[in-house]
Design an enzyme around this catalytic site. Sequence first.
Site, mmCIF file in Angstrom:
data_model
loop_
_atom_site.group_PDB
_atom_site.id
_atom_site.type_symbol
_atom_site.label_atom_id
_atom_site.label_comp_id
_atom_site.label_asym_id
_atom_site.label_seq_id
_atom_site.Cartn_x
_atom_site.Cartn_y
_atom_site.Cartn_z
ATOM 1 N N ASP A 35 0.844 -1.196 0.000
ATOM 2 C CA ASP A 35 0.000 0.000 0.000
ATOM 3 C C ASP A 35 0.878 1.245 0.000
ATOM 4 O O ASP A 35 1.071 1.890 1.029
ATOM 5 C CB ASP A 35 -0.932 -0.023 1.214
ATOM 6 C CG ASP A 35 -1.961 -1.120 1.070
ATOM 7 O OD1 ASP A 35 -1.554 -2.263 0.852
ATOM 8 O OD2 ASP A 35 -3.158 -0.817 1.160
ATOM 9 N N THR A 36 1.423 1.548 -1.133
ATOM 10 C CA THR A 36 2.385 2.628 -1.334
ATOM 11 C C THR A 36 2.137 3.164 -2.734
ATOM 12 O O THR A 36 1.550 2.481 -3.568
ATOM 13 C CB THR A 36 3.826 2.075 -1.215
ATOM 14 O OG1 THR A 36 3.983 1.448 0.049
ATOM 15 C CG2 THR A 36 4.873 3.157 -1.376
ATOM 16 N N THR A 37 2.602 4.388 -3.022
ATOM 17 C CA THR A 37 2.459 4.886 -4.384
ATOM 18 C C THR A 37 3.648 5.753 -4.762
ATOM 19 O O THR A 37 4.511 6.024 -3.928
ATOM 20 C CB THR A 37 1.121 5.638 -4.555
ATOM 21 O OG1 THR A 37 0.832 5.758 -5.953
ATOM 22 C CG2 THR A 37 1.160 7.002 -3.898
#
Length: 535
Positions: free
Chosen positions: A358-360
Amino acid sequence: MSAKAMIVAAQPEAAEAGAKVLMDGGNAIDAAVCAALVQGTVDPQMCGIAGFGNCQIMMPSKGIHTCIDFHGKTPSSAKENMWENLIISETRDGFGFVLKDNVNDLGYQSVTTPGSLKAYHEAVTDFGTWDWSDIIKPAIKQAEEGFIVRPHIDFFWNYGANYGRVGLEQRLKFSKTGREAYFNKSGSLKRIGDHIKIPGMAETLKKVGKYGPDIFYKGEIAERISEDMSANGGLLSFSDLSSYSTTRTEPLSGSYNGFQINTNRPPGGGIMLLEMLNILENFDLAKIGHNSSEYIRVVSEAMKKATLDKEMFVGDPLFVDIPLEKLLSKEYALDISKGIEMNERTLINRVTQAESKDTTHVSVVDKDGNCVTMTHSLGMPSGVITDGLGFMYNGCMAVFDPRPGRPGSIAPGKSRFSSLAPTIVSKNGDPYIVLGAPGGTQIAMGLLQTLINVMDFDMTMIEAVSAPRFSSTSNIIDVTNRIPKYVTRELEMKNYQIVRSPLTFGIAAVHGIRIINGEMDGGADPGHDGVVLGI
């Protein structure tokens, strides 16, 4: 795509917002921060103002090259041994622990002091050209409108691997706001195409736009955060917020076959990327053959060695004496490569046999050659949303080692190691590659393969980010499904354990830009929803 300026991001709405900034005369920093703020409104489990990350900025004409590190910091009330007796298992990739009742993973105790908002504002204030209030406007508008559930959001909500951790649906329903925003009246989780508007998010962003980050760290919002944490047994306090500061460093630099590699320092994952490149520099990878059985074996052994060294030696440099000189020396890498040539294997032993993805990421290059690469995240999100504020907090405590006396052990004010590694590669002194990726512990592995694809195999950026990938962060080699079985069978015959993903794409989600003679081509990882926009 060829262009004079370019932005690539994992969300179309974010890329569009950043592109408009570039069109209207803003520089790469303005565009990157604008995009990052929008990312927090359309991917609110991937990132947000209560997250963490790292941003590398290169402004060649001004002689500026720096990194803003904004990892989350352990609250001052945390104790090294507070969870020592709650260990159930260690995740397979070595990036976190499963504890009894998921106390480190879900809810108020999982939250560290966030740094994202302060870093966004500092980047604009020190290196941008636009006013903060103008840069945040697209995010406010997006929060007012809400967003549509995209395929990749749906995938993570419903199909992401948990490795013993709490599932995304449970996180989304943890808070009153989450239950209102993410679920239908029937109680079912919203799906692709459904509309989501998060109560309170636009109002929070309006206040942040008007008053800057002080309202979040020292003002009204900080007080509301502190009250909510205190009422629900959280570790985070008003004092933790008011004393938070980012860290400004020079990039961690290395070389690979004539290219200069500039990445982030610990507690980020750039050290792993440089160590792996140093090892692989001793092999003629082009001659071995891209994604051949021998190629996968050699690269996987480099991955395992860097993973083992990370677990043994790397943590927050304010708390851990990291042997940087040894880990990044060409001599050390040469010794390792000789062992790989002799078919030696690195073994990784853990408590039992993945960090959240859950990273961007956003990468930007403007018409003046200014470059920004920023990876930001919530880790595995905590599920906590304070009533009326809209944003979800990070869940970074899940990755700390609950066993005392180790590089990743808990300590007040300490930052967790993360694999994020926004990277800029120079060729003959000029920026050549600007890239980064979400993907948890797989970030360094995805970046490694993409960089090799460009530097050793002369791929365009879209070819490089689209090529099938593999990873080895344990004694297993994970492969995506486009790597042929006749290749992996050769590895199995050598007693390597292969785990084949059913996914077409995977092992991080790399987003990058390649620059040749001032012309740019970009690649948005096909495994996500992102786009490349050239200006």
